[in-house]
Design a protein around this motif. Structure first.
Motif, PDB file in Angstrom:
ATOM      1  N   LEU A 172       0.768  -1.349  -0.017  1.00 23.88           N
ATOM      2  CA  LEU A 172       0.163   0.025   0.153  1.00 23.88           C
ATOM      3  C   LEU A 172       0.972   1.151   0.064  1.00 23.88           C
ATOM      4  O   LEU A 172       0.605   2.379  -0.409  1.00 23.88           O
ATOM      5  N   GLY A 189      -3.974  -6.032   0.592  1.00 28.83           N
ATOM      6  CA  GLY A 189      -3.105  -4.834   0.610  1.00 28.83           C
ATOM      7  C   GLY A 189      -2.430  -5.213   1.853  1.00 28.83           C
ATOM      8  O   GLY A 189      -2.945  -5.110   3.072  1.00 28.83           O
ATOM      9  N   ASN A 190      -1.137  -4.794   1.671  1.00 32.48           N
ATOM     10  CA  ASN A 190       0.099  -4.857   2.921  1.00 32.48           C
ATOM     11  C   ASN A 190       0.424  -3.537   3.653  1.00 32.48           C
ATOM     12  O   ASN A 190       0.475  -2.670   2.726  1.00 32.48           O
ATOM     13  N   THR A 199      -0.845  -2.113   6.344  1.00 31.17           N
ATOM     14  CA  THR A 199      -2.078  -1.049   7.005  1.00 31.17           C
ATOM     15  C   THR A 199      -1.466  -0.633   8.142  1.00 31.17           C
ATOM     16  O   THR A 199      -2.424   0.326   8.940  1.00 31.17           O
ATOM     17  N   ALA A 211      -3.321   4.281   5.739  1.00 28.70           N
ATOM     18  CA  ALA A 211      -3.399   3.067   5.328  1.00 28.70           C
ATOM     19  C   ALA A 211      -5.019   2.874   5.020  1.00 28.70           C
ATOM     20  O   ALA A 211      -5.062   2.330   3.489  1.00 28.70           O
ATOM     21  N   ASP A 212      -5.938   3.308   5.541  1.00 31.43           N
ATOM     22  CA  ASP A 212      -7.205   3.236   5.302  1.00 31.43           C
ATOM     23  C   ASP A 212      -7.610   3.608   3.976  1.00 31.43           C
ATOM     24  O   ASP A 212      -8.182   3.379   3.224  1.00 31.43           O
ATOM     25  N   LEU A 237      -5.972   1.799   0.959  1.00 27.94           N
ATOM     26  CA  LEU A 237      -6.851   0.589   0.645  1.00 27.94           C
ATOM     27  C   LEU A 237      -7.903   0.876   0.088  1.00 27.94           C
ATOM     28  O   LEU A 237      -8.398   0.139  -0.976  1.00 27.94           O
ATOM     29  N   GLU A 238      -8.932   2.113   0.519  1.00 25.86           N
ATOM     30  CA  GLU A 238     -10.033   2.333  -0.474  1.00 25.86           C
ATOM     31  C   GLU A 238      -9.870   2.738  -1.687  1.00 25.86           C
ATOM     32  O   GLU A 238     -10.625   2.373  -2.688  1.00 25.86           O
ATOM     33  N   ARG A 256      -9.149  -0.527  -3.732  1.00 27.53           N
ATOM     34  CA  ARG A 256     -10.204  -1.193  -4.017  1.00 27.53           C
ATOM     35  C   ARG A 256     -11.093  -0.588  -5.054  1.00 27.53           C
ATOM     36  O   ARG A 256     -11.599  -1.317  -5.911  1.00 27.53           O
ATOM     37  N   GLY A 278      -7.165  -6.066   3.829  1.00 27.55           N
ATOM     38  CA  GLY A 278      -6.030  -5.206   4.264  1.00 27.55           C
ATOM     39  C   GLY A 278      -5.513  -5.995   5.387  1.00 27.55           C
ATOM     40  O   GLY A 278      -5.975  -6.479   6.233  1.00 27.55           O
ATOM     41  N   SER A 315      -1.687  -6.241   7.896  1.00 27.17           N
ATOM     42  CA  SER A 315      -0.176  -5.852   8.148  1.00 27.17           C
ATOM     43  C   SER A 315       0.603  -7.108   8.499  1.00 27.17           C
ATOM     44  O   SER A 315       0.426  -7.788   9.468  1.00 27.17           O
ATOM     45  N   GLY A 323      -5.426  -8.309  10.393  1.00 28.10           N
ATOM     46  CA  GLY A 323      -6.027  -8.889   9.313  1.00 28.10           C
ATOM     47  C   GLY A 323      -5.818 -10.192   8.744  1.00 28.10           C
ATOM     48  O   GLY A 323      -6.459 -10.696   7.921  1.00 28.10           O
TER      49      GLY A 323
END
Ligand SMILES: Nc1nc2c(ncn2[C@@H]2O[C@H](COP(=O)(O)OP(=O)(O)OP(=O)(O)O)[C@@H](O)[C@H]2O)c(=O)[nH]1
Ligand SMILES: [Mg+2]
Length: 325
Positions: free
Chosen positions: A245, A280-281, A283, A288-289, A292-293, A296, A305, A307, A313
């Protein structure tokens, strides 16, 4: 490529029960005949190939197996009980060796090999009664048990393959999910050789995860470490496509996602068609949020998501990995 899982176990069969020398004792029959029964047979150790077992992990953990001894013969001509055999299930494809000698190669479901034979039961003195020998006191001891140190080997094909750019955190994830301890570093192409780990779901199921060197755009044309090692994951049922990410080189995660997929397609149609779990790594890093969005939205696919560093996750990822395995 096939990976090899190997372990050593010690197996011991049961001793045979001793035969008994005894004579009937009844109040009105002071000199009764011989009535010592035979001993029971000792249990054998048997390995049986089963499709319900995937790896040698459980055997490696147990390490030692011992079948029960046969019971000694008893008075009044009673036979000592035979001991039950000890059957151990191993994966189909397990090769069994004792020293340098190959004892068996269990290639089909249900195929068995007796790896340690139980001792025979001894004879009781009842057996030796004859017209000229009416009061025999002979009997024999039960047969000895045998112990073998077996080397078991299984050729494994990875169930799940890890793909992604260098530094995406593939090896970190393998180390998190399995007992494998791959080399991890913040430079690209840390992983030079495919690595293998066994992942457990905590409910008795296992699968093999393969970590391969990072791919880059142009790998099919020989850039980076090339793409030859993709054959190591070509037979996997599912791929974990690990996306960083936070690429430090300023590239976008979704561009990298598409770049990897182009390399898979350049390698083989089959690989391009293999189902992917997109992950997605990193986080744990700030922001990160949002990253990630965005990922997507850009690729229009669900993304888990995680880590790999903190373990966040991973429960969800594992659930997904075991879903179709
Ligand atoms: N912050 C953070 N760093 C991570 C995470 N996962 C991996 N890293 C770091 O990212 C770097 C690369 O990790 P590796 O696991 O070696 O990456 P790789 O994908 O195996 O890389 P190659 O073998 O070179 O293809 C290392 O410095 C890791 O410590 C994570 O979840 N969060
Ligand atoms: Mg690596």
């Amino acid at each position: 490529m096939k990976f090899v899982d190997a372990t050593t176990v010690t197996v011991t069969s049961g001793k045979g029960g001793d035969g008994l020398a005894s004579f009937r004792h009844e109040r009105n029959l002071p000199l009764g005949g011989p009535d010592g029964g035979d001993g029971g047979r000792g249990g054998s150790v048997i390995l049986r190939a089963s499709e319900n077992v995937d790896t040698l992990l459980a055997l490696a953990r147990t390490g030692k197996y011992k079948a029960a001894d046969g019971e000694a013969g008893r008075a009044v001509c009673r036979h000592g009980a035979n001991a039950a055999d000890l059957t151990i299930e191993v994966p189909v494809g397990t090769l069994i060796a004792d020293g340098g000698e190959i004892l068996a190669d269990l290639t089909a479901h249900g195929q068995e090999a007796i790896v340690a034979r139980g001792g025979a039961g001894g004879f009781g003195n009842r057996r030796y009664a004859a017209a000229l020998n009416q009061a025999p006191d002979e009997f024999t001891y039960g047969g000895e048990s045998e112990t073998k140190k077996l080397h078991l080997e299984l050729k494994l094909i990875a169930d799940v393959g890890l793909i992604g750019f260098p530094n995406a955190g593939k090896s970190t994830l393998l180390g998190r999910l399995s007992a494998a301890r791959p080399k991890i570093a913040d430079y690209p192409f840390t992983t030079m050789q495919p690595q293998l780990g066994i992942v457990e779901n905590g409910a008795g199921r296992e699968l093999i995860l393969a970590d391969i060197p990072g791919l880059i755009a142009g790998a099919a044309a020989g850039r980076g470490l090339g793409h030859e090692f993709l054959r190591h994951v070509e037979r996997c049922r599912v791929l974990i496509h690990l996306v960083n990410l936070y690429p430090l080189d300023g590239t976008y995660p979704w561009d990298n996602f598409h770049a990897i997929n182009r390399e898979l397609a350049a390698f083989s149609e089959k690989l391009a068609q293999t189902p992917q779990i997109v992950v997605g790594n990193k986080t744990d890093l700030t922001g990160a949020d949002d990253a990630l969005e965005l990922l997507r939205a850009e690729i229009g696919l669900p993304v888990i998501g995680i880590s790999a560093a903190t373990g966040a996750g991973l429960k969800e990822l594992k659930r997904e990995m075991f879903k179709n395995n």
